[in-house]
Design a protein around this motif. Structure first.
Motif, short mmCIF file in Angstrom:
data_model
loop_
_atom_site.label_atom_id
_atom_site.label_comp_id
_atom_site.label_asym_id
_atom_site.label_seq_id
_atom_site.Cartn_x
_atom_site.Cartn_y
_atom_site.Cartn_z
N ILE A 70 0.83 -1.21 0.13
CA ILE A 70 0.06 0.12 -0.01
C ILE A 70 0.96 1.20 -0.05
N ASP A 71 0.74 1.99 -0.91
CA ASP A 71 1.44 3.42 -1.12
C ASP A 71 0.30 4.32 -0.61
N GLU A 72 0.82 5.23 0.18
CA GLU A 72 0.10 6.47 0.54
C GLU A 72 0.25 7.65 -0.32
N TYR A 73 -0.43 8.12 -1.11
CA TYR A 73 -0.32 9.25 -2.14
C TYR A 73 -0.85 10.52 -1.44
N GLU A 74 -0.13 11.50 -1.74
CA GLU A 74 -0.77 12.95 -1.62
C GLU A 74 -0.92 13.66 -2.90
N ILE A 75 -2.00 14.25 -3.27
CA ILE A 75 -2.14 14.97 -4.43
C ILE A 75 -2.41 16.52 -4.14
N ARG A 76 -2.07 17.21 -5.07
CA ARG A 76 -2.52 18.45 -4.85
C ARG A 76 -3.17 18.76 -6.26
N CYS A 77 -4.47 18.92 -6.19
CA CYS A 77 -5.40 18.84 -7.42
C CYS A 77 -5.23 19.88 -8.29
N ASN A 78 -5.12 21.09 -7.65
CA ASN A 78 -4.96 22.38 -8.45
C ASN A 78 -3.82 22.48 -9.07
N ALA A 79 -2.46 21.99 -8.52
CA ALA A 79 -1.23 21.98 -9.05
C ALA A 79 -1.02 20.89 -10.01
N LYS A 80 -1.94 19.75 -10.10
CA LYS A 80 -1.70 18.60 -10.76
C LYS A 80 -0.24 18.06 -10.25
N GLN A 81 -0.11 17.86 -8.99
CA GLN A 81 1.08 17.21 -8.50
C GLN A 81 0.80 16.11 -7.38
N ALA A 82 1.83 15.24 -7.32
CA ALA A 82 1.48 14.10 -6.74
C ALA A 82 3.03 13.56 -5.96
N ARG A 83 2.97 12.75 -4.90
CA ARG A 83 3.94 12.15 -4.34
C ARG A 83 3.66 11.01 -3.45
N ILE A 84 4.66 10.09 -3.22
CA ILE A 84 4.14 9.06 -2.34
C ILE A 84 5.06 9.45 -1.16
N ILE A 85 4.01 9.37 0.05
CA ILE A 85 4.77 9.55 1.41
C ILE A 85 5.17 8.45 2.33
N VAL A 86 4.63 7.31 2.04
CA VAL A 86 4.95 6.02 2.75
C VAL A 86 4.41 4.75 2.04
N GLU A 87 5.30 3.76 1.83
CA GLU A 87 5.18 2.48 1.21
C GLU A 87 5.19 1.56 2.26
N VAL A 88 4.03 0.72 2.45
CA VAL A 88 3.87 -0.53 3.38
C VAL A 88 3.75 -1.75 2.72
N GLU A 89 4.57 -2.79 3.15
CA GLU A 89 4.79 -4.20 2.60
C GLU A 89 4.01 -5.08 3.52
N TYR A 90 2.87 -5.76 2.94
CA TYR A 90 2.50 -7.08 3.90
C TYR A 90 2.99 -8.43 3.37
N GLY A 91 3.26 -9.12 4.03
CA GLY A 91 3.36 -10.65 3.90
C GLY A 91 2.25 -11.42 3.51
N PRO A 92 2.50 -12.66 3.38
CA PRO A 92 1.40 -13.70 2.94
C PRO A 92 0.13 -13.73 3.87
N ASP A 93 0.56 -13.62 5.27
CA ASP A 93 -0.22 -13.48 6.49
C ASP A 93 -1.03 -12.19 6.46
N GLY A 94 -0.86 -11.38 5.55
CA GLY A 94 -1.46 -9.84 5.72
C GLY A 94 -0.94 -9.00 6.79
N VAL A 95 0.08 -9.58 7.56
CA VAL A 95 0.68 -8.67 8.43
C VAL A 95 1.86 -7.69 7.88
N GLU A 96 1.92 -6.37 8.73
CA GLU A 96 2.72 -5.54 8.03
C GLU A 96 4.33 -5.93 8.14
N LEU A 97 5.14 -5.89 7.12
CA LEU A 97 6.45 -6.33 7.14
C LEU A 97 7.46 -5.04 7.26
N GLU A 98 6.94 -4.17 6.56
CA GLU A 98 7.96 -3.22 6.36
C GLU A 98 7.28 -2.05 5.89
N ARG A 99 7.85 -0.78 6.52
CA ARG A 99 7.17 0.65 6.28
C ARG A 99 8.31 1.12 5.84
#
Length: 147
Positions: A70-99
């Motif tokens: 899961i990536d957390e995006y931030e969007i500036r609609c009027n400026a048409k800009q975006a960035r990713i502020i965090v990526e979270v990786e989940y394992g086969p059991d659905g538990v968070e592995l890394e942030r």
């Protein structure tokens, strides 16, 4: 309090509030390997910045494998800009592995063929894809990954 610090505090509060909101994962894109979903139930706006969580789920994983990112995006609609502020990786059991936080990530212009270009209308205009919706990532995977 400095405006930048206040903005960061408000953005963090919006992310926390968004995480507490009811999830509604809307499948909006896919290719041969991945399906992409946006949590349209947790879209949150603070000032000129709107945040959204975007999940990437493998279409090639076996049933019961809840691995995803899961990536957390931030969007500036009027400026048409975006960035990713965090990526979270989940394992086969659905538990968070890394942030992987990137709170100071640079803003990029939204390019026409980028993933940001697909989510921008959902975030800025309230559009929704016709793809399947799910109340959780687990439910989406258990439901056959939208296939």
């Amino acid at each position: 309090m400095k405006p930048i610090l206040l903005t960061a505090i408000l953005a963090a509060a919006a992310v926390a509030a968004g995480a507490a909101a009811a999830e509604e994962w809307n499948a909006f894109s896919r290719n041969a390997r991945l399906v992409y979903l946006a949590d349209v139930g947790a879209i949150a706006t603070v000032g000129d910045t709107t945040s959204v969580r975007v999940a990437r789920i493998s279409l090639q994983s076996p049933a019961g494998d809840y691995s995803h990112k899961i990536d957390e995006y931030e969007i500036r609609c009027n400026a048409k800009q975006a960035r990713i502020i965090v990526e979270v990786e989940y394992g086969p059991d659905g538990v968070e592995l890394e942030r992987y936080p990137e709170a100071d990530a640079a803003w990029d212009d939204i390019r026409p063929t980028s993933l940001s270009a697909y989510i921008e209308p959902m975030v800025c205009n309230g559009d929704r894809a016709s793809g399947p919706n799910a109340p959780s990532i687990k439910a989406f995977i258990d439901g056959g990954r939208g296939q």
